[in-house]
Design a protein around this motif. Sequence first.
Motif, PDB file in Angstrom:
ATOM      1  N   HIS A  79       0.508  -1.618   0.250  1.00 50.74           N
ATOM      2  CA  HIS A  79       0.155  -0.124   0.011  1.00 50.74           C
ATOM      3  C   HIS A  79       1.033   1.405   0.095  1.00 50.74           C
ATOM      4  O   HIS A  79       0.823   2.219  -0.916  1.00 50.74           O
ATOM      5  CB  HIS A  79      -0.826  -0.026   1.313  1.00 50.74           C
ATOM      6  N   TYR A  80       1.659   1.375   0.732  1.00 52.04           N
ATOM      7  CA  TYR A  80       2.685   2.083   0.692  1.00 52.04           C
ATOM      8  C   TYR A  80       3.187   2.534  -0.223  1.00 52.04           C
ATOM      9  O   TYR A  80       3.459   3.664  -1.483  1.00 52.04           O
ATOM     10  CB  TYR A  80       3.668   1.950   1.564  1.00 52.04           C
ATOM     11  N   LEU A  81       3.456   1.317  -1.096  1.00 46.95           N
ATOM     12  CA  LEU A  81       4.545   1.825  -2.337  1.00 46.95           C
ATOM     13  C   LEU A  81       2.961   1.768  -3.775  1.00 46.95           C
ATOM     14  O   LEU A  81       3.627   3.105  -4.453  1.00 46.95           O
ATOM     15  CB  LEU A  81       4.871   0.304  -3.037  1.00 46.95           C
ATOM     16  N   GLU A  82       2.042   1.942  -3.193  1.00 42.67           N
ATOM     17  CA  GLU A  82       1.121   2.039  -4.511  1.00 42.67           C
ATOM     18  C   GLU A  82       0.815   4.234  -4.536  1.00 42.67           C
ATOM     19  O   GLU A  82       0.818   4.319  -5.306  1.00 42.67           O
ATOM     20  CB  GLU A  82      -0.256   1.957  -3.788  1.00 42.67           C
ATOM     21  N   HIS A  83       1.427   4.128  -2.519  1.00 41.98           N
ATOM     22  CA  HIS A  83       0.935   5.585  -2.912  1.00 41.98           C
ATOM     23  C   HIS A  83       1.990   6.377  -3.375  1.00 41.98           C
ATOM     24  O   HIS A  83       2.173   7.659  -3.597  1.00 41.98           O
ATOM     25  CB  HIS A  83       0.816   6.350  -1.308  1.00 41.98           C
ATOM     26  N   MET A 108      -8.365   9.845 -12.031  1.00 42.78           N
ATOM     27  CA  MET A 108      -7.346   8.721 -11.392  1.00 42.78           C
ATOM     28  C   MET A 108      -7.160   8.181 -10.197  1.00 42.78           C
ATOM     29  O   MET A 108      -7.013   9.210  -9.285  1.00 42.78           O
ATOM     30  CB  MET A 108      -5.486   9.335 -12.541  1.00 42.78           C
ATOM     31  N   ASN A 109      -6.318   6.539  -9.995  1.00 44.63           N
ATOM     32  CA  ASN A 109      -6.416   6.653  -8.433  1.00 44.63           C
ATOM     33  C   ASN A 109      -5.873   5.145  -8.482  1.00 44.63           C
ATOM     34  O   ASN A 109      -5.420   4.359  -9.307  1.00 44.63           O
ATOM     35  CB  ASN A 109      -8.196   6.941  -7.689  1.00 44.63           C
ATOM     36  N   ALA A 110      -6.000   4.512  -6.913  1.00 41.76           N
ATOM     37  CA  ALA A 110      -5.577   2.916  -7.210  1.00 41.76           C
ATOM     38  C   ALA A 110      -6.159   2.511  -6.109  1.00 41.76           C
ATOM     39  O   ALA A 110      -6.444   2.898  -5.302  1.00 41.76           O
ATOM     40  CB  ALA A 110      -3.616   3.170  -7.121  1.00 41.76           C
ATOM     41  N   PHE A 111      -5.423   1.020  -5.790  1.00 44.92           N
ATOM     42  CA  PHE A 111      -6.464   0.477  -4.710  1.00 44.92           C
ATOM     43  C   PHE A 111      -4.926  -0.359  -4.820  1.00 44.92           C
ATOM     44  O   PHE A 111      -5.298  -1.369  -5.830  1.00 44.92           O
ATOM     45  CB  PHE A 111      -8.093   0.002  -4.790  1.00 44.92           C
ATOM     46  N   THR A 112      -5.681  -0.793  -2.993  1.00 46.43           N
ATOM     47  CA  THR A 112      -4.303  -2.347  -2.991  1.00 46.43           C
ATOM     48  C   THR A 112      -5.247  -3.198  -2.348  1.00 46.43           C
ATOM     49  O   THR A 112      -6.163  -2.640  -1.792  1.00 46.43           O
ATOM     50  CB  THR A 112      -3.520  -1.968  -1.783  1.00 46.43           C
ATOM     51  N   ALA A 113      -5.395  -4.609  -2.406  1.00 47.08           N
ATOM     52  CA  ALA A 113      -5.841  -5.490  -1.694  1.00 47.08           C
ATOM     53  C   ALA A 113      -5.464  -6.492  -1.270  1.00 47.08           C
ATOM     54  O   ALA A 113      -3.510  -6.534  -1.245  1.00 47.08           O
ATOM     55  CB  ALA A 113      -6.593  -6.209  -2.869  1.00 47.08           C
ATOM     56  N   LYS A 114      -5.917  -8.129  -0.939  1.00 46.64           N
ATOM     57  CA  LYS A 114      -4.911  -8.603   0.136  1.00 46.64           C
ATOM     58  C   LYS A 114      -3.914  -9.703  -1.285  1.00 46.64           C
ATOM     59  O   LYS A 114      -3.175  -9.671  -0.918  1.00 46.64           O
ATOM     60  CB  LYS A 114      -5.603  -9.509   0.125  1.00 46.64           C
TER      61      LYS A 114
END
Length: 459
Positions: A79-83, A108-114
């Motif tokens: 998740h840190y990397l996504e930012h 534009m956006n992004a999301f992190t899952a398991k």
Amino acid sequence: MTSRSSQATARTSSEARAVARTQTLLKGKDGIGTVRRTTLPGGLRVVTETLPSVRSATFGIWANVGSRDETPSLGGATHYLEHLLFKGTRKRSALDISAAIDAVGGEMNAFTAKEYTCYYARVLDTDLPLAIDVVCDMLTGSLILQDDVDAERGVILEEIAMTEDDPGDCVHDLFAHTMFGDTPLGRPVLGTVDTVNALTADRVRRFYKKHYDPTHLVVAAAGNIDHATVVRHVRRAFDKAGALSRTDAVPTPPRDGSRALRTAGKVDVISRRTEQAHVVLGMPGLARTDERRWALGVLNTALGGGMSSRLFQEVREKRGLAYSVYSYTSGFADTGLFGVYAGCRPSQVHDVLKICRDELDRVASDGLPDEEIERAIGQLSGSTVLGLEDTGALMNRIGKSELCWGSQMSVDEMLARISAVTPDEVRAVAGEVLGQRPSLSVIGPLKDKQADRLHEAVS
């Protein structure tokens, strides 16, 4: 006179064109709904779905990495990397990235899952080349500077604090930990304050290089697009970054995972001064590849998927004990969860849990009548189609399908699978899933005697 470097570049470009393989995975009518896949050198897959009747396009890149791939000391790294990928590249600053999409009215956006991460942009069809260039640049050219890591740390800690302030959200993280313990599936996607504070730019860069190889990526685009044009722009962007040089690389297959630790009869309580008690009662579900997932989807809809569902009627409509009550399923590569959530006054938590447990036990032993199953099939079919009425949803569907299953299923095929579910299949999966001993997670201002009695709900 042509230089040797120019000759090498031309040769590499020629090889890239030679090894690209394109397949039509789903053939639509008059080109509408046609899904194609091209596998580029470097193992990068590009899937698209054409919808000529709209004026928008959504472009996304899916990475086969999620919080499940983190070691305990790297908690929250995905998740840190996504930012951090939004913080700047060799070509663009953070402001340049956001301004480029804002200037054309896009989002534009992004999301992190398991188990995966997705970065996407939705724009007018005429601005698709810009969206491709920006998102591809973020994925291939991120700098991940220490200054950016330090600056974004505060943002992520605030996001963790925001989640902690929302017990209705936090209780689902607690339930994952209740079921899976201190394992990758049991840990929060955001990480913890301690793990986030311990992450450095060097550790995040190593994580980035390991998991963002083209063999782990799927590019997906949907809308008023041309497949060949999308492939050309994607190939150009990745070629510029030198990411397609391994002509012998093959895509990473869908993950199969290792069997996750699961518990039964466990109760976790976090005492917190809130107006409501937030509860999740649940048990192990099914893996996302399990063929019984279609029957489980029908069962979930009938139990807690709408206003006519069993739980909504019993808890809210008949007794007025909760405003929000629903059931849900989560499927992973090798396991899953089935849960029932309710938010209620602390004084009524035991009544709500008893009603929910009684309904689960009743359906597990007696099944559902045919009319409820038929209604649930109709509801699930309709919501499936209505949920795919925009290009973002279509991009999500084809991107996740390619990453998680390695194949595509048309909407008609999905509807056929739902309609083919029989009452006997629903009753069988109800007995197997709901017949297990549940576990329970609760966040709220419960007194000691109330907390002690919670074990009654899982006994």
